[in-house]
Design a protein around this motif. Structure first.
Motif, PDB file in Angstrom:
ATOM      1  N   HIS A   1       4.202   0.965   1.887  1.00 20.22           N
ATOM      2  CA  HIS A   1       4.087   0.004   2.974  1.00 20.22           C
ATOM      3  C   HIS A   1       3.966  -1.411   2.403  1.00 20.22           C
ATOM      4  CE1 HIS A   1       3.113  -1.835   6.659  1.00 20.22           C
ATOM      5  NE2 HIS A   1       1.807  -1.798   6.566  1.00 20.22           N
TER       6      HIS A   1
ATOM      7  N   TYR B   1       0.889  -1.167   0.000  1.00 23.26           N
ATOM      8  CA  TYR B   1       0.000   0.000   0.000  1.00 23.26           C
ATOM      9  C   TYR B   1       0.919   1.207   0.000  1.00 23.26           C
ATOM     10  CZ  TYR B   1      -3.950  -2.971   1.319  1.00 23.26           C
ATOM     11  OH  TYR B   1      -4.927  -3.916   1.350  1.00 23.26           O
TER      12      TYR B   1
ATOM     13  N   SER C   1      -1.901  -9.255  14.654  1.00 24.81           N
ATOM     14  CA  SER C   1      -2.623  -8.229  13.912  1.00 24.81           C
ATOM     15  C   SER C   1      -1.676  -7.503  12.963  1.00 24.81           C
ATOM     16  CB  SER C   1      -3.232  -7.243  14.912  1.00 24.81           C
ATOM     17  OG  SER C   1      -4.008  -6.312  14.237  1.00 24.81           O
ATOM     18  N   GLY C   2      -2.138  -7.267  11.736  1.00 28.57           N
ATOM     19  CA  GLY C   2      -1.314  -6.549  10.764  1.00 28.57           C
ATOM     20  C   GLY C   2      -0.338  -7.433  10.028  1.00 28.57           C
ATOM     21  N   SER C   3      -0.381  -8.753  10.254  1.00 31.53           N
ATOM     22  CA  SER C   3       0.601  -9.627   9.609  1.00 31.53           C
ATOM     23  C   SER C   3       0.242  -9.921   8.154  1.00 31.53           C
ATOM     24  CB  SER C   3       0.729 -10.926  10.395  1.00 31.53           C
ATOM     25  OG  SER C   3      -0.529 -11.562  10.505  1.00 31.53           O
ATOM     26  N   GLY C   4      -0.970  -9.551   7.724  1.00 30.94           N
ATOM     27  CA  GLY C   4      -1.331  -9.704   6.314  1.00 30.94           C
ATOM     28  C   GLY C   4      -2.300 -10.835   6.032  1.00 30.94           C
ATOM     29  N   LYS C   5      -2.915 -11.401   7.056  1.00 31.24           N
ATOM     30  CA  LYS C   5      -3.833 -12.534   6.855  1.00 31.24           C
ATOM     31  C   LYS C   5      -5.028 -12.137   6.003  1.00 31.24           C
ATOM     32  CE  LYS C   5      -4.619 -12.826  11.302  1.00 31.24           C
ATOM     33  NZ  LYS C   5      -3.873 -11.681  11.826  1.00 31.24           N
ATOM     34  N   THR C   6      -5.683 -11.054   6.412  1.00 35.09           N
ATOM     35  CA  THR C   6      -6.836 -10.570   5.652  1.00 35.09           C
ATOM     36  C   THR C   6      -6.441 -10.278   4.208  1.00 35.09           C
ATOM     37  OG1 THR C   6      -7.844  -9.636   7.605  1.00 35.09           O
ATOM     38  CG2 THR C   6      -8.545  -8.721   5.503  1.00 35.09           C
ATOM     39  N   THR C   7      -5.267  -9.685   4.058  1.00 35.54           N
ATOM     40  CA  THR C   7      -4.811  -9.320   2.715  1.00 35.54           C
ATOM     41  C   THR C   7      -4.716 -10.549   1.813  1.00 35.54           C
ATOM     42  OG1 THR C   7      -3.588  -7.519   3.739  1.00 35.54           O
ATOM     43  CG2 THR C   7      -3.023  -8.067   1.468  1.00 35.54           C
TER      44      THR C   7
HETATM   45  N1  LIG Z   1      -6.403  -0.199   2.585  1.00 36.85           N
HETATM   46  C1  LIG Z   1      -5.218  -0.185   3.213  1.00 36.85           C
HETATM   47  N2  LIG Z   1      -4.392   0.856   3.081  1.00 36.85           N
HETATM   48  C2  LIG Z   1      -3.190   0.875   3.704  1.00 36.85           C
HETATM   49  N3  LIG Z   1      -2.726  -0.112   4.466  1.00 36.85           N
HETATM   50  C3  LIG Z   1      -3.499  -1.188   4.636  1.00 36.85           C
HETATM   51  C4  LIG Z   1      -4.790  -1.285   4.023  1.00 36.85           C
HETATM   52  N4  LIG Z   1      -5.340  -2.467   4.369  1.00 36.85           N
HETATM   53  C5  LIG Z   1      -4.431  -3.076   5.167  1.00 36.85           C
HETATM   54  N5  LIG Z   1      -3.334  -2.319   5.322  1.00 36.85           N
HETATM   55  C6  LIG Z   1      -2.133  -2.673   6.100  1.00 36.85           C
HETATM   56  O1  LIG Z   1      -1.710  -3.927   5.667  1.00 36.85           O
HETATM   57  C7  LIG Z   1      -1.193  -4.680   6.756  1.00 36.85           C
HETATM   58  C8  LIG Z   1      -1.823  -6.056   6.761  1.00 36.85           C
HETATM   59  O2  LIG Z   1      -3.207  -5.901   6.978  1.00 36.85           O
HETATM   60  P1  LIG Z   1      -4.167  -7.129   7.159  1.00 36.85           P
HETATM   61  O3  LIG Z   1      -5.543  -6.536   7.293  1.00 36.85           O
HETATM   62  O4  LIG Z   1      -3.952  -8.101   6.091  1.00 36.85           O
HETATM   63  O5  LIG Z   1      -3.717  -7.722   8.543  1.00 36.85           O
HETATM   64  P2  LIG Z   1      -4.369  -8.905   9.381  1.00 36.85           P
HETATM   65  O6  LIG Z   1      -3.292  -9.904   9.548  1.00 36.85           O
HETATM   66  O7  LIG Z   1      -5.639  -9.320   8.780  1.00 36.85           O
HETATM   67  O8  LIG Z   1      -4.604  -8.192  10.769  1.00 36.85           O
HETATM   68  P3  LIG Z   1      -5.834  -8.320  11.791  1.00 36.85           P
HETATM   69  O9  LIG Z   1      -5.572  -9.515  12.614  1.00 36.85           O
HETATM   70  O10 LIG Z   1      -5.736  -7.063  12.603  1.00 36.85           O
HETATM   71  O11 LIG Z   1      -7.085  -8.385  10.985  1.00 36.85           O
HETATM   72  C9  LIG Z   1      -1.453  -3.884   8.001  1.00 36.85           C
HETATM   73  O12 LIG Z   1      -0.245  -3.284   8.407  1.00 36.85           O
HETATM   74  C10 LIG Z   1      -2.431  -2.841   7.574  1.00 36.85           C
HETATM   75  O13 LIG Z   1      -2.192  -1.657   8.272  1.00 36.85           O
END
Ligand SMILES: Nc1ncnc2c1ncn2[C@@H]1O[C@H](COP(=O)(O)OP(=O)(O)OP(=O)(O)O)[C@@H](O)[C@H]1O
Ligand SMILES: [Mg+2]
Lengths: 226, 293, 219
Positions: free
Chosen positions: B50, B47, B72-78
């Motif tokens: 980042h 992003y 949290s923030g490790s990228g799982k959702t991504t």
């Molecule tokens: N739309 C966006 N714009 C900028 N950064 C983003 C965006 N979406 C996610 N991120 C960043 O990408 C990184 C990974 O996000 P992600 O949502 O995949 O984490 P996660 O492992 O699902 O965390 P969680 O357990 O909190 O849901 C995070 O650092 C987040 O801040």
């Protein structure tokens, strides 16, 4: 006051013209607002820029100046429209410029999750807008749109300044003939008030229609408890 | 096509500099064995500046139940959002059933996928969101039946019957004509699961589907997941903070941190004998926070 | 038919003089509207039911009827009842009245946005109602209203063009006169339009900037 009665047919004639202009201009404004609002929200950038310029020009000047321009300048540039056509186009474009911002705002207010659900369910672009986004955006746009339509009605008297015999124009004639400014203008003020109120009432109904599913928090709690 | 040709892939969309990821196309295709349904190859996701995923590779077998855990923030959702085409990638490629997701082949070249190609590929995938994303202006029944009608072209009666059956399965038949605003969080999430199932996806993605729920509502949703896991052979990819459930439910668990897969393994092995320090410290924190594993 | 730049330049000074009157009318109308709008807003919250109903229906009536007709009403009826005022004052009165009905809504929303705790704190400190309004409520309520109130001022600025029809020699009237005497409408009307844009667009941009700042501070 009684002599005013003999002029009633004239005022009625004007009222019909006012309603015609309002309805046609409202249709134009709605179409323009929808198309330009969608472009402003998600369009290809050159198109978005052009629409942006149109909006700033129409919102930056008075509708009177725009009407005057359309009536006296356009013909000199070789564009001839009938007075009625010129009036409804100018008013429609004027109100449409405000309306497109309403539409854009409403689209923006539909939560991101709704757009994402459409991707996850594999909706086509058309189905996405038709079944999910527009119905929700409608609910948000209706209240501001009602105000805009009242504004539209309220700028129609400007056409009396460019030779169209609407309600206000006829009232000016009646005033000159009867000399009774007070009764004449009070009468048409009341008529405009009633028309505005009717527009607002219609939009309230529409809003109820589009509020499907938007239950209050209380009923939400209640249902969850059972 | 000759074996020597190297085809280049243009990075798709995204912000910043679009990179060109190159890889030997033919080899990849040969390497795609039948049981690998989904394959992530060296995915890069940013992003702006980042970096969210770096050089992430992952393959998922047909019918596999895979859990993604990590801080949290490790990228799982991504990872899930990329597979659902909700996010674009800046490098690498994703393959589903031996076909690229973001690209398609035209005249021997891999080019950016057309809308039709994306829609064809997407049809195999369904997703359930953390915040449900039900359509608020439709009843529970309509939420499940409309997508079947307009996307799959099923006749109304068939779609409604299917919807009612699914509502039955998630225990909400009598809520069919309620709007989302009239349902509790757990009920909403069960409707959302039914809606995704109705589209008959081969791969289902679940993103922390219980974390927006009050604790007492979590179990009713997990029970639905158990039921699906028991009765279907769908590939399931879930992101969860419920370690007990991940352990019981999945065939394989992935631990992610800082946009990389740190460790993976069978649940028993990963939870009881993690090999990486980072996994160990993550699990310790989870236990300290009161979860049983 | 082309645009005659020389002619446009030649009429520019007259039009700019017209704009001086346009701006006078805008300032006058704004002052009236800001004061009257606040009066409406306070009356709408009054404990006296009659006052509430009267001010509520008056502002609703003003909002639902056209400015042009209100302008005609004031311009033609006042002399009939023996009140003779210069046209520009009739114009300012109409602009101010019309706009005050809208501004009262802005005031209302702004006042309602002040947390209830502020009223309670003022009460607990034994402030007089006037002190509560002056020292506690309005100082908090007014800054966030500035962009919305400003937008109505810009709207009024554009609407001053209507004063042309009651013989006020503002910009639009000047342009029309030039057109009537030279049969060249294109240049004066276009120049007026451009001057309007040159003034209103920067003001609107400034208001948007202020609005963003207000939002940021709130967040
Ligand atoms: N739309 C966006 N714009 C900028 N950064 C983003 C965006 N979406 C996610 N991120 C960043 O990408 C990184 C990974 O996000 P992600 O949502 O995949 O984490 P996660 O492992 O699902 O965390 P969680 O357990 O909190 O849901 C995070 O650092 C987040 O801040
Ligand atoms: Mg997440």
């Amino acid at each position: 006051m009684s002599q005013l009665y003999s002029f009633l047919p004239m005022l009625l004639q004007g009222l019909v013209t006012t309603i015609q202009i309002t309805v046609v201009a409202a249709v134009i404004a709605t179409v323009v607002a929808t198309v330009c609002g969608v472009i402003r929200y998600s369009g290809w950038w050159p198109l978005r820029a052009i629409v942006g310029i149109y909006i700033e020009i129409f919102r930056g000047t008075s509708c009177y100046v725009q009407l005057f321009w359309a009536f006296f300048v356009l013909p000199l540039l070789g564009v001839t429209l009938s007075p009625f056509a010129a009036a409804v186009v100018v008013i429609g474009l004027n109100v449409g410029s405000y309306g497109s911002e309403v539409v854009r705002g409403a689209l923006k207010a539909v939560p991101r999750g709704q757009w994402e659900a459409c991707v996850a369910l594999n909706y086509s672009t058309w189905h996405k807008y038709r079944y999910v986004i527009v119905p929700q955006a409608m609910r948000l746009a209706i209240a501001p749109m009602a105000n805009l339509m009242v504004d539209l009605l309220k700028i129609t008297p400007l056409v009396s300044l460019v030779t169209i015999s609407d309600l206000t124009y006829e009232a000016m004639v009646v005033r000159q003939q009867t000399g009774n400014s007070f009764a004449t203008f009070l009468t048409i003020l009341v008529v405009y008030f009633v028309l505005s109120s009717a527009i607002i009432a219609v939009f309230r109904r529409l809003e109820i229609h589009f509020s499907r599913g938007a239950e209050t928090f209380a009923t939400n709690k209640e249902a969850a408890a059972t | 096509m000759t074996g020597k040709t190297n085809l280049s892939i243009k990075a798709v969309g995204g912000t910043g500099s679009s990179q060109v990821a190159e890889f030997p196309y033919r080899e990849t295709r040969l390497a795609q064995s039948a049981d690998k349904q989904v394959e992530f190859r060296s995915i890069e996701k940013r992003y702006g500046h980042h970096q969210v995923l770096s050089d992430l590779s992952l393959s998922i077998k047909r019918g596999e139940k895979l859990s993604l855990i990590g801080p949290s923030g490790s990228g799982k959702t991504t990872v899930l959002r990329i597979l659902m085409t909700l996010e674009t990638i800046q490098g690498g490629s994703i393959w589903i059933d031996g076909k690229p997701l973001w690209h398609e082949e035209r005249n021997g070249q891999l080019v950016k996928a057309s809308q039709q190609h994306l829609r064809r590929q997407r049809a195999k995938i369904g997703m359930v969101f953390q915040h449900f994303n039900l359509f608020p202006h439709m009843t529970a029944l309509e939420n499940i039946s409309q997508p079947q009608r307009i996307v799959l072209g099923r006749p109304r009666v068939e779609a409604d019957v299917q919807a009612l059956e699914l509502l039955d399965m998630v225990g909400l038949r009598e809520r069919a004509h309620h709007y989302p605003a009239q349902l509790s969080g757990g009920q909403k999430q069960r409707v959302a699961i039914a809606r995704a199932l109705a589209m008959k996806p081969e791969i289902m993605l679940f993103d922390e589907i219980t974390s927006a729920l009050d604790p007492e509502l979590v179990e009713e949703v997990l029970n639905v997941l158990r039921e699906i896991g028991r009765t279907s052979d769908m590939t399931m990819l879930l992101v969860t903070h419920e370690m007990t459930f991940a352990k019981e439910f999945s065939d394989r668990v992935l631990f992610m941190d800082g946009g990389r897969i740190v460790e993976e393994g069978e649940p028993d092995q990963l939870f009881s004998a993690p090999t990486q320090d980072r996994t160990r410290s993550f699990l310790r924190k989870i236990i300290a926070a009161g979860q049983r594993i | 038919m082309t645009f005659d730049f020389d002619f446009a330049l030649q009429v520019l000074p007259d039009l700019v003089r017209g704009f001086a009157i346009t701006i006078q009318a805008t300032v006058g109308g704004s002052v009236l509207a800001l004061a009257l709008g606040l009066a409406f807003a306070l009356a709408n919250r009054s404990e006296n039911r009659l006052l509430r109903v009267c001010s509520g229906s008056a502002s609703e009536f003003l909002r639902r009827t056209p400015l042009l007709v209100q302008l005609f009403f004031i311009f033609y009826v006042l002399p009939d009842v023996g009140i003779v005022i210069p046209p520009i004052w009739a114009g300012i009165l109409a602009l101010g009245l019309h706009s005050s009905a809208y501004m009262s809504e802005v005031y209302r929303a702004g006042i309602e946005a002040v947390p209830k705790g502020q009223w309670e704190a003022a009460l607990a400190l034994n402030y007089h109602p006037v002190q509560t309004w002056r020292r506690v409520i309005l100082p908090q309520a007014i800054p966030p209203m500035v962009p919305a109130l400003g937008n109505y001022v810009v709207l009024m600025f554009k609407e001053t063009a209507l004063l042309a029809v009651i013989t006020v020699p503002e910009a639009m009237n000047t342009a029309r006169d030039i057109g009537n005497s030279t049969y060249q409408y294109t240049e004066p009307v276009t120049v007026v339009g451009i001057l309007y844009l040159l003034i209103s667009i920067p003001v609107v941009l400034a208001l948007r900037f202020i609005e963003r700042r207000v939002h940021q501070e709130a967040a």
